[in-house]
Scaffold this active site. Structure first.
Site, mmCIF file in Angstrom:
data_model
loop_
_atom_site.group_PDB
_atom_site.id
_atom_site.type_symbol
_atom_site.label_atom_id
_atom_site.label_comp_id
_atom_site.label_asym_id
_atom_site.label_seq_id
_atom_site.Cartn_x
_atom_site.Cartn_y
_atom_site.Cartn_z
ATOM 1 N NE ARG A 159 22.115 -9.657 -18.600
ATOM 2 C CZ ARG A 159 22.615 -10.690 -19.228
ATOM 3 N NH1 ARG A 159 23.922 -10.808 -19.335
ATOM 4 N NH2 ARG A 159 21.720 -11.541 -19.995
ATOM 5 C CB SER A 228 16.366 -11.756 -17.834
ATOM 6 O OG SER A 228 16.735 -12.924 -18.708
ATOM 7 C CD GLU A 324 18.877 -8.048 -16.745
ATOM 8 O OE1 GLU A 324 18.225 -7.042 -17.179
ATOM 9 O OE2 GLU A 324 19.234 -9.159 -17.205
HETATM 10 N N1 EPU Z 1 15.065 -22.907 -16.797
HETATM 11 C C1 EPU Z 1 14.145 -23.329 -16.433
HETATM 12 N N2 EPU Z 1 12.871 -23.310 -16.760
HETATM 13 C C2 EPU Z 1 12.705 -22.339 -17.713
HETATM 14 C C3 EPU Z 1 13.526 -21.965 -18.536
HETATM 15 C C4 EPU Z 1 14.945 -22.086 -18.174
HETATM 16 O O1 EPU Z 1 14.386 -24.124 -15.155
HETATM 17 O O2 EPU Z 1 11.431 -22.195 -18.070
HETATM 18 C C5 EPU Z 1 16.603 -23.231 -16.410
HETATM 19 C C6 EPU Z 1 17.157 -24.281 -17.050
HETATM 20 O O3 EPU Z 1 17.868 -25.051 -16.167
HETATM 21 C C7 EPU Z 1 18.048 -23.587 -18.052
HETATM 22 C C8 EPU Z 1 18.393 -22.475 -17.451
HETATM 23 O O4 EPU Z 1 17.154 -22.016 -16.723
HETATM 24 O O5 EPU Z 1 18.954 -24.444 -18.535
HETATM 25 C C9 EPU Z 1 18.994 -21.463 -18.246
HETATM 26 O O6 EPU Z 1 17.986 -20.926 -19.137
HETATM 27 P P1 EPU Z 1 18.071 -19.808 -20.396
HETATM 28 O O7 EPU Z 1 19.045 -20.550 -21.345
HETATM 29 O O8 EPU Z 1 16.627 -19.447 -21.240
HETATM 30 O O9 EPU Z 1 19.062 -18.709 -19.966
HETATM 31 P P2 EPU Z 1 18.599 -17.665 -18.461
HETATM 32 O O10 EPU Z 1 19.603 -17.912 -17.575
HETATM 33 O O11 EPU Z 1 17.246 -17.740 -18.064
HETATM 34 C C10 EPU Z 1 20.064 -15.759 -19.381
HETATM 35 C C11 EPU Z 1 20.182 -14.193 -19.596
HETATM 36 C C12 EPU Z 1 19.352 -13.903 -21.080
HETATM 37 C C13 EPU Z 1 19.951 -14.508 -22.269
HETATM 38 C C14 EPU Z 1 20.282 -16.235 -21.905
HETATM 39 C C15 EPU Z 1 20.964 -16.910 -22.931
HETATM 40 C C16 EPU Z 1 20.162 -13.520 -17.410
HETATM 41 C C17 EPU Z 1 19.426 -12.691 -16.320
HETATM 42 N N3 EPU Z 1 19.571 -13.803 -18.485
HETATM 43 O O12 EPU Z 1 18.736 -16.172 -19.315
HETATM 44 O O13 EPU Z 1 19.328 -12.668 -21.127
HETATM 45 O O14 EPU Z 1 19.281 -14.440 -23.292
HETATM 46 O O15 EPU Z 1 20.877 -16.262 -20.706
HETATM 47 O O16 EPU Z 1 22.342 -16.526 -22.811
HETATM 48 O O17 EPU Z 1 21.557 -13.576 -17.184
HETATM 49 C C18 EPU Z 1 18.249 -10.593 -20.388
HETATM 50 O O18 EPU Z 1 19.142 -10.407 -19.702
HETATM 51 O O19 EPU Z 1 17.141 -9.652 -20.321
HETATM 52 C C19 EPU Z 1 18.177 -11.868 -21.129
HETATM 53 C C20 EPU Z 1 17.057 -12.289 -21.775
#
Ligand code: EPU
Length: 336
Positions: A159, A228, A324
């Site tokens: 990012r 995010s 972010e």
């Molecule tokens: N999780 C929780 N609770 C929740 C949801 C997630 O504990 O309600 C934990 C779980 O351990 C899960 C992990 O978070 O395995 C990862 O969750 P998720 O796959 O939803 O991804 P994220 O890390 O929350 C990142 C990006 C998103 C992108 C997704 C999918 C960042 C800041 N965000 O989110 O990007 O769509 O991965 O690749 O890196 C954005 O940048 O605006 C964005 C939406």
């Protein structure tokens, strides 16, 4: 060139705070940029899907709205897609899938414009813009000229890019060059895509990404948000080992340099913020990393929420959450 003055910021940010913008200037070509003069550093904006106006803005908002694309064959396998910054990102992904051109299908449904994509090196489901970006075309306000910045000089990171550091406020992105493949190049390791067949079609992957995103990320058209809100923090391996001894369930993803990325969503959920609201601003009930504006949210409520989340996560885990999303003050500078 089109100039709008004293208008509401609501259509210019998917967080939809009700601030006033002194001016919005839309440029349709590089020639129009060359004729532009400003005493104040302009705020460059795409579709406003990662920007929140915390105050009325006196600095001019500049948008490059030209949106053409051209295709050049580089070799029997690869094509170069040169896309102007004003093109909508998801429409571009949709088109590449129709053309059976591989490389950005995992980045389906990310809101915003092509010009905004390199700024924070958009990423999702195991793919990021940097993986296919060849160059970024940039118009420099002071030098009054175009510059083609090769991907290797864009300093892409998680990012992150040179456009968030040395080049902030210096100019405006006018086009992006992407290298896509005519041969399948599947990235299926991420949770949600890992059950797909190893010979899945590009259409299947595209549809699955859309399905996964839609199931947990709110549509900004329906519920105002900027995706995010915080970056996923990266901690040293030793710190992660110590945390894991105390919090056995804490997930972590080891990075190439041995550091560990901890999901901010998990930290926020553990602290009880999932679905929690401060007035009309709150953490989304299905994905607490997404902060939403339920309608009449205010910057003060957003500040309250961010402060509470950051303080509680820091007090409990010693981890600092970094926003972010870009939050702007009246002069167009980042708030935090
Ligand atoms: N999780 C929780 N609770 C929740 C949801 C997630 O504990 O309600 C934990 C779980 O351990 C899960 C992990 O978070 O395995 C990862 O969750 P998720 O796959 O939803 O991804 P994220 O890390 O929350 C990142 C990006 C998103 C992108 C997704 C999918 C960042 C800041 N965000 O989110 O990007 O769509 O991965 O690749 O890196 C954005 O940048 O605006 C964005 C939406």
């Amino acid at each position: 060139m089109r100039t709008l003055t004293n208008i509401s910021a609501v259509p210019y940010s998917t967080f939809r705070f009700n601030a006033q913008l002194a001016s919005v200037i839309e440029f349709g070509s590089v020639a129009e940029l060359e004729s532009f003069d400003s005493d104040t550093t302009p705020v460059v904006l795409g579709e406003g899907s990662n920007t929140i106006f915390m105050q009325d803005l006196s600095a001019p908002v500049c948008r490059f709205v030209a949106d053409s694309k051209t295709v050049t064959h580089l070799d029997p396998q690869h094509v170069l897609i040169h896309v102007e910054a004003g093109h909508n990102w998801h429409q571009l992904v949709n088109w590449t899938v129709e053309q059976q051109l591989w490389g950005i299908e995992n980045l389906a449904l990310i809101p915003g414009s092509v010009g905004a994509a390199p700024v924070q090196n958009i990423g999702a489901y195991g793919v990021e813009l940097a993986d296919s970006c060849l160059y970024v075309d940039f118009y420099h306000w002071q030098q009054r000229k175009m510059q083609r910045i090769a991907a290797g000089r864009c300093k892409f990171g998680y990012r992150d890019s040179v456009f968030k550091h040395a080049l902030t406020g210096k100019g405006i992105i006018t086009a992006v060059g992407l290298c896509l493949s005519q041969q399948p190049a599947r990235v299926l390791a991420y949770k949600g895509l890992d059950h797909l067949a190893s010979d899945a079609t590009i259409d299947t992957i595209f549809s699955q990404v859309i399905a996964v995103r839609s199931s947990k990320l709110p549509d900004p058209e329906v519920l105002a948000n900027c995706g995010s809100f915080f970056k996923n923090p990266v901690v040293a391996k030793q710190q992660y080992i110590e945390l894991k001894a105390k919090y056995a369930d804490m997930p972590g993803f080891t990075q190439a340099d041995d550091s560990v990325k901890v999901p901010a969503a998990w930290l926020i959920e553990q602290q009880g913020f999932k679905g929690k609201r401060y007035g009309d601003v709150g953490c989304y009930k299905l994905q607490p990393l997404v902060v939403v504006n339920h309608g009449a949210g205010t910057p003060a409520e957003l500040e309250q929420l961010i402060t509470a989340v950051q303080q509680q996560v820091f007090t409990t885990y010693g981890i600092e959450l970094e926003p972010e999303v870009r939050m702007l003050n009246s002069a167009g500078q980042s708030f935090r």
